[in-house]
Design a protein around this motif. Structure first.
Motif, PDB file in Angstrom:
ATOM      1  N   LEU A  26      39.779  -1.537 -13.725  1.00 27.96           N
ATOM      2  CA  LEU A  26      40.430  -2.221 -12.559  1.00 27.96           C
ATOM      3  C   LEU A  26      39.293  -3.077 -11.982  1.00 27.96           C
ATOM      4  N   ALA A  27      39.348  -4.370 -12.005  1.00 33.07           N
ATOM      5  CA  ALA A  27      38.554  -5.581 -11.281  1.00 33.07           C
ATOM      6  C   ALA A  27      39.323  -5.944 -10.242  1.00 33.07           C
ATOM      7  N   PRO A  28      38.587  -6.364  -8.933  1.00 35.06           N
ATOM      8  CA  PRO A  28      39.353  -6.866  -7.761  1.00 35.06           C
ATOM      9  C   PRO A  28      39.387  -8.216  -8.073  1.00 35.06           C
ATOM     10  N   VAL A  29      40.631  -8.489  -8.709  1.00 29.64           N
ATOM     11  CA  VAL A  29      40.717  -9.961  -8.829  1.00 29.64           C
ATOM     12  C   VAL A  29      41.380 -10.674  -7.604  1.00 29.64           C
ATOM     13  N   PRO A  46      43.808   7.297 -14.922  1.00 26.67           N
ATOM     14  CA  PRO A  46      42.474   7.349 -14.597  1.00 26.67           C
ATOM     15  C   PRO A  46      42.139   5.799 -14.534  1.00 26.67           C
ATOM     16  N   LEU A  47      41.019   5.492 -13.644  1.00 27.74           N
ATOM     17  CA  LEU A  47      40.537   4.221 -13.246  1.00 27.74           C
ATOM     18  C   LEU A  47      38.884   4.206 -13.474  1.00 27.74           C
ATOM     19  N   VAL A  48      38.704   2.870 -14.114  1.00 33.03           N
ATOM     20  CA  VAL A  48      37.274   2.474 -14.181  1.00 33.03           C
ATOM     21  C   VAL A  48      37.139   1.254 -13.231  1.00 33.03           C
ATOM     22  N   ILE A  49      35.681   1.708 -12.397  1.00 32.17           N
ATOM     23  CA  ILE A  49      35.725   0.530 -11.126  1.00 32.17           C
ATOM     24  C   ILE A  49      34.938  -0.405 -12.161  1.00 32.17           C
ATOM     25  N   TYR A  50      35.537  -1.634 -12.145  1.00 29.22           N
ATOM     26  CA  TYR A  50      35.103  -2.717 -12.780  1.00 29.22           C
ATOM     27  C   TYR A  50      34.439  -3.793 -11.994  1.00 29.22           C
ATOM     28  N   PHE A  94      30.549  -9.340 -11.031  1.00 31.68           N
ATOM     29  CA  PHE A  94      30.669 -10.266  -9.848  1.00 31.68           C
ATOM     30  C   PHE A  94      30.813 -11.752 -10.459  1.00 31.68           C
ATOM     31  N   ALA A  95      30.244 -11.851 -11.771  1.00 26.61           N
ATOM     32  CA  ALA A  95      30.212 -13.207 -12.426  1.00 26.61           C
ATOM     33  C   ALA A  95      31.615 -13.626 -12.680  1.00 26.61           C
ATOM     34  N   THR A  96      32.509 -12.657 -12.658  1.00 28.84           N
ATOM     35  CA  THR A  96      33.973 -13.312 -12.756  1.00 28.84           C
ATOM     36  C   THR A  96      34.771 -13.082 -11.719  1.00 28.84           C
ATOM     37  N   THR A  97      34.537 -12.203 -10.895  1.00 27.34           N
ATOM     38  CA  THR A  97      35.368 -11.936  -9.498  1.00 27.34           C
ATOM     39  C   THR A  97      34.830 -12.489  -8.235  1.00 27.34           C
ATOM     40  N   HIS A  98      33.504 -12.621  -8.514  1.00 26.39           N
ATOM     41  CA  HIS A  98      32.864 -12.768  -7.169  1.00 26.39           C
ATOM     42  C   HIS A  98      33.007 -11.902  -6.029  1.00 26.39           C
ATOM     43  N   PHE A  99      33.068 -10.788  -6.363  1.00 28.46           N
ATOM     44  CA  PHE A  99      33.157  -9.741  -5.327  1.00 28.46           C
ATOM     45  C   PHE A  99      32.102  -8.807  -5.664  1.00 28.46           C
ATOM     46  N   THR A 100      31.368  -8.466  -4.610  1.00 24.85           N
ATOM     47  CA  THR A 100      30.082  -7.720  -4.539  1.00 24.85           C
ATOM     48  C   THR A 100      30.626  -6.151  -4.353  1.00 24.85           C
ATOM     49  N   PHE A 101      30.522  -5.214  -4.926  1.00 25.31           N
ATOM     50  CA  PHE A 101      30.499  -4.020  -4.795  1.00 25.31           C
ATOM     51  C   PHE A 101      29.155  -3.398  -4.471  1.00 25.31           C
ATOM     52  N   THR A 102      29.148  -2.736  -2.991  1.00 23.29           N
ATOM     53  CA  THR A 102      27.817  -1.953  -2.501  1.00 23.29           C
ATOM     54  C   THR A 102      27.869  -0.920  -3.185  1.00 23.29           C
ATOM     55  N   PRO A 103      26.681  -0.278  -3.055  1.00 27.55           N
ATOM     56  CA  PRO A 103      26.515   1.376  -3.338  1.00 27.55           C
ATOM     57  C   PRO A 103      27.512   2.179  -2.443  1.00 27.55           C
ATOM     58  N   GLN A 104      27.793   1.844  -1.461  1.00 28.52           N
ATOM     59  CA  GLN A 104      28.545   2.332  -0.221  1.00 28.52           C
ATOM     60  C   GLN A 104      29.955   2.458  -0.889  1.00 28.52           C
ATOM     61  N   LEU A 105      30.118   1.250  -1.106  1.00 30.08           N
ATOM     62  CA  LEU A 105      32.005   1.084  -1.554  1.00 30.08           C
ATOM     63  C   LEU A 105      31.971   1.832  -2.729  1.00 30.08           C
ATOM     64  N   VAL A 106      31.185   1.735  -3.638  1.00 24.24           N
ATOM     65  CA  VAL A 106      31.316   2.606  -4.860  1.00 24.24           C
ATOM     66  C   VAL A 106      31.372   4.136  -4.637  1.00 24.24           C
ATOM     67  N   GLY A 107      30.490   4.365  -3.808  1.00 24.59           N
ATOM     68  CA  GLY A 107      30.840   5.811  -3.568  1.00 24.59           C
ATOM     69  C   GLY A 107      32.117   6.357  -2.772  1.00 24.59           C
ATOM     70  N   ARG A 108      32.413   5.336  -1.964  1.00 24.92           N
ATOM     71  CA  ARG A 108      33.942   5.737  -1.225  1.00 24.92           C
ATOM     72  C   ARG A 108      34.944   5.896  -2.332  1.00 24.92           C
ATOM     73  N   ILE A 109      35.073   4.647  -3.382  1.00 25.48           N
ATOM     74  CA  ILE A 109      35.833   4.396  -4.338  1.00 25.48           C
ATOM     75  C   ILE A 109      35.710   5.570  -5.208  1.00 25.48           C
ATOM     76  N   ALA A 110      34.542   6.126  -5.794  1.00 28.86           N
ATOM     77  CA  ALA A 110      34.270   7.266  -6.759  1.00 28.86           C
ATOM     78  C   ALA A 110      34.781   8.456  -6.111  1.00 28.86           C
ATOM     79  N   ARG A 111      35.292   8.837  -4.864  1.00 30.04           N
ATOM     80  CA  ARG A 111      35.611   9.992  -4.263  1.00 30.04           C
ATOM     81  C   ARG A 111      37.167   9.804  -4.462  1.00 30.04           C
TER      82      ARG A 111
END
Length: 297
Positions: free
Chosen positions: A104-107, A131-135, A138-155
């Motif tokens: 799942l990429a944030p298109v 089940p989901l993979v955080i995708y 940035f090169a294609t979506t131009h969205f930046t996943f911060t470590p903090q956001l990754v941590g929220r989503i991972a939970r």
């Protein structure tokens, strides 16, 4: 068999000019990946041109690939789309076909906020059970996943792993450390970006999400196994041998190079989806020369 560790091979999706998937050609591409026993196959990733395909064509591609693999290897399926309701449909299709997880990429067209991306993952995980993979690409979506956001989503229940993009060698240790600190203990973190992944694996990354492995699984498996076993000298030797391929990826983009390679090897008559154009003849010749010199498998 876990799809969160080891080598995940990402093939192209052969299609005609109208976006109709060539399912026999796709099966010819995924069959050697399953035979090589890669740890997973990443279907309809960025290399698989998922945004260029309709829901029906994605479903045809998924059904054909999973039928060919026949349970030998977990298959991850790209489910990114502009609208959340579209993603729900795509996730349900992938689950019904037998996919192990959704990539799942944030298109987006309108740039998304972190809260919007979090909500996207929460809805898809909650409503589909896939089940989901955080995708993170940035090169294609131009969205930046911060470590903090990754941590929220991972939970979020049902979110299984992170597919990030490996930075340069001098930055990978800090990149991985920040993400390890943000996610729950034991949450797997894997990397794409073929030319930087060796150092990412040696630093403690769990998986390689590989464009090259979609066509050359044996060579990439050898590198992956060496790196995950902690054999840095062998992993770096194998990576160095692949440097001419990495140079082509960086100059022309891995997508264009792999299409040229498929054509050179005579696997199928596939062209990148327009408006992406095939490499010019001189670049095609360079690809052919590198493939001959490296004798990849």
């Amino acid at each position: 068999m876990s799809f969160t560790k080891g080598l995940s091979a990402f093939p192209i999706t052969p299609m005609n000019a109208n976006g109709r998937v060539d399912t026999p050609a796709l099966q010819r591409l995924v069959a050697p990946l399953a035979a090589a026993k890669v740890d997973s196959i990443g279907l309809l990733g960025s290399t698989g041109s998922y945004p260029f395909l309709t829901r029906d064509e994605r479903r045809r591609a998924t059904d054909a690939a999973i039928a060919e693999v026949n349970g030998r290897v977990p298959v991850l399926v790209g489910i990114g789309a502009l609208r959340t309701d579209e993603v729900v449909h795509l996730a349900r299709d992938a689950k019904a076909a037998g996919a192990a997880a959704g990539l799942l990429a944030p298109v987006s067209y309108t740039p998304l906020t972190g809260d919007e991306v979090y909500e996207l993952f929460k809805i898809i995980a909650g409503e589909t059970g896939l089940p989901l993979v955080i995708y993170d690409n940035f090169a294609t979506t131009h969205f930046t996943f911060t470590p903090q956001l990754v941590g929220r989503i991972a939970r979020i229940p049902g979110v299984a792993t992170l597919k990030g993009t490996a930075p340069d060698a001098d930055a990978i240790a800090d990149h991985l450390k920040q993400r390890r600190a943000a996610v729950p203990a034991g949450f797997p973190i894997g990397y794409a970006g073929d030319w930087n992944v060796t150092e990412a694996l040696l630093a403690g990354g769990d998986a390689w999400y590989s464009v090259a492995a979609g066509l050359f699984p044996q060579s990439c498996l050898a590198l992956t196994r060496a790196a995950l076993a902690g054999d840095a000298a062998e992993a770096r030797r194998l990576n160095s041998a692949l440097q001419p391929l990495w140079d082509l990826f960086k100059q022309y983009s891995s997508l264009r190079v792999i299409y040229a390679a498929v054509d050179t090897l005579g696997i199928c008559d596939a062209k990148p989806p327009k408006p992406v154009l095939p490499l010019p003849d001189a670049a095609q010749d360079r690809v052919a020369k590198v493939l001959k010199e490296l004798a990849l498998s």
